[in-house]
Every structure is written in structure tokens, then in C-alpha cells.
Design an enzyme around this catalytic site. Structure first.
Site, PDB file in Angstrom:
ATOM      1  N   ALA A  66      25.446  -4.060  65.179  1.00 29.04           N
ATOM      2  CA  ALA A  66      26.697  -3.782  65.418  1.00 29.04           C
ATOM      3  C   ALA A  66      26.976  -3.647  66.598  1.00 29.04           C
ATOM      4  CB  ALA A  66      27.503  -3.027  64.498  1.00 29.04           C
ATOM      5  N   GLY A 112      23.530  -3.600  61.010  1.00 32.05           N
ATOM      6  CA  GLY A 112      24.530  -4.721  60.223  1.00 32.05           C
ATOM      7  C   GLY A 112      23.775  -6.048  60.210  1.00 32.05           C
ATOM      8  N   GLU A 115      22.198  -5.780  57.107  1.00 31.99           N
ATOM      9  CA  GLU A 115      22.907  -5.893  55.972  1.00 31.99           C
ATOM     10  C   GLU A 115      23.459  -7.219  55.753  1.00 31.99           C
ATOM     11  OE1 GLU A 115      25.034  -1.748  55.824  1.00 31.99           O
ATOM     12  OE2 GLU A 115      25.197  -2.339  57.855  1.00 31.99           O
ATOM     13  N   GLU A 135      20.512   3.270  61.429  1.00 27.53           N
ATOM     14  CA  GLU A 135      21.651   3.983  61.916  1.00 27.53           C
ATOM     15  C   GLU A 135      21.373   5.552  62.047  1.00 27.53           C
ATOM     16  OE1 GLU A 135      22.932   0.029  59.905  1.00 27.53           O
ATOM     17  OE2 GLU A 135      21.132   1.586  59.801  1.00 27.53           O
TER      18      GLU A 135
END
Length: 259
Positions: A66, A112, A115, A135
């Protein structure tokens, strides 16, 4: 459709979606997530789209994570809103899309990005892919469904190891633990993904959608079995079921109309 951060091209009823921020390693910022939400909604609704291929521009990254700069000063409430909005409009929308979605993972799929790949129905990785959820090195946890989908794919123990160590794993390791379905050489990644989708597109579209819904309900106990029973029954009401049975009895290939 014209976008600023993604490319969208319909190729023989397969919508090829490419996250096109190569200089930023295809990092997910707000604008990119908004465009992904729009293109997935388009794919789900339009009859001319039978399948979706999702990949990243270039060979270095599928999605490297991200855009951290956009939420570096968020508080708890804002963080929850960020996760909820992303999950609802993009990640859950991909997982629940009635059209099959294949992720072609080229290079880094981190945070992300991993994900996003896990939200897809099938994952095919380039041999040079590197996958991970880093993360906790930022004082965070995965917020776009990563804790849930990773545990569902590889089991609780391996999921916690990956999340808590924040280590990247190779494509071969990802294949061994069930995180990806196939590993191919970089030049074979898109052809292999399209080949698989061509095979899938020959199957009954409504049955595919029913299978996606039923499998997504797995792990929910009794409701998962109830979903399967209901979707199984619904298939009997489709013209595709009649065509499939007729073709089987007549020893010919079925021609499904998605009705």
C-alpha cells in the site's frame, strides 16, 4: 473504460486488468483502489465479461504494498475506516465476484499486494515472485483481509509465522504451502493464466458463480453446507443444466448460455 492507474482490456471475454504504476512498484493508493473497485463492479455486472485476469505492470512487482504515505498520520478510527472501505469495495468484491478471477503474480506481492492476490480465486506466480505480509514491521497488521485469507489458505500456524516474522517467501515455497496454485517461468505467466481462464470459460457460467459462492462459505460451519445445498438446487433451474445433461447424453460438447 479509461483509468489513470490501471489498464483494462477485454480479450475474448476475459477482462485483463493491469495495475499500472510500475515506477511505484504498483503500490495501492486511494485512487488505484477506487479504480479497482470500479473495474471489478463492471466485470461482475457485464455479460460480455466471462473472467478476469489481474496482474501488475512490469516484471518487478505485482503489487509491492500500500502507499504508506497516505495513512502515516491516521488515528484508530481512520484506520478502521480505511480497512473497512478497502475490504468492502475491492478485496471482498473480488472474492465474491461471480466471474472467475485469476491473479498473475509477477515479482513482489507484499502487504496489500499479497492480500489482493489472496482475494482472487486462483493464483499463478512467476518463478521470480516474492510474497509476504510485512505489516508488523510498521507496527500494523494486515488490514485488507490478510489475516483471514492467509490462514484459510495455508493454515493458522504458517499464517502466524509469515505475519509475525514478516519474512518474504519464494514462489516455490508459496506453492508448497498452498498459497499459489502454479509457478511458471516469467515469460509463461500471462499465457498460462489465460490458458487456465480459457478452460474455465468453457464451463457453465452460472455453475461457476454458484461454486464460488459455495466455496467462499466454507469454514463457516453449517451455513457453508447450507449454501452448497441451496446453490446445488438452484443449478437445476438453469438452462445450462439442461444443456449440460443433453450434451453429456448426446456425447457432444455443451454450449452454455449462462441462463
Amino acid at each position: 473504460m479509461t483509468y489513470q492507474n490501471i489498464l483494462s482490456e477485454l480479450q475474448g471475454q476475459t477482462l485483463k486488468v493491469t495495475i499500472n504504476r510500475e515506477q511505484k512498484l504498483n503500490a495501492l493508493n486511494k485512487a488505484t483502489l477506487a479504480e479497482l473497485a470500479e473495474v471489478i463492479a463492471f466485470a461482475a455486472e457485464r455479460d460480455e465479461v466471462k473472467a478476469v485476469l489481474l496482474t501488475g505492470a512490469g516484471e518487478k512487482a505485482f503489487v509491492a504494498g500500500a502507499d504508506i504515505s497516505e495513512f502515516s498520520d491516521f488515528n484508530g478510527v481512520q484506520g478502521e475506516e480505511l480497512a473497512a472501505n478497502g475490504q468492502n469495495t475491492v478485496f471482498n468484491a473480488i472474492e465474491n465476484c461471480p466471474k472467475p478471477v485469476v491473479a498473475a503474480i509477477n515479482g513482489f506481492a507484499l502487504g496489500g499486494g499479497l492480500e489482493l492476490a489472496m482475494a482472487c480465486h486462483i493464483r499463478i506466480a512467476s518463478a521470480n515472485a516474492r510474497l509476504g505480509l510485512p505489516e508488523v514491521t510498521l507496527g500494523l497488521i494486515p488490514g485488507y483481509g490478510g489475516t483471514q485469507r492467509l490462514a484459510g489458505l495455508v493454515g493458522k500456524g504458517i499464517a502466524l509465522e509469515m505475519i509475525m516474522t514478516a519474512d518474504m517467501i519464494s514462489a516455490e515455497r508459496a506453492l508448497a504451502i498452498g498459497l499459489v496454485n502454479h509457478v511458471v517461468e516469467p515469460q509463461e505467466l500471462i499465457p498460462k493464466s489465460l490458458e487456465m481462464l480459457e478452460k474455465i470459460k468453457q464451463r457453465a457460467p452460472l455453475a461457476l458463480a454458484a461454486a464460488i459462492k459455495a466455496v467462499n462459505a466454507s469454514g463457516t460451519g453449517k451455513s457453508g453446507f447450507e449454501t452448497e445445498i441451496r446453490e446445488f438446487g438452484n443449478c437445476f433451474n438453469t438452462s445450462d443444466f439442461k444443456e449440460g445433461v443433453s450434451a453429456f447424453l448426446e456425447k457432444r460438447k455443451p454450449v452454455f448460455g449462462g441462463k
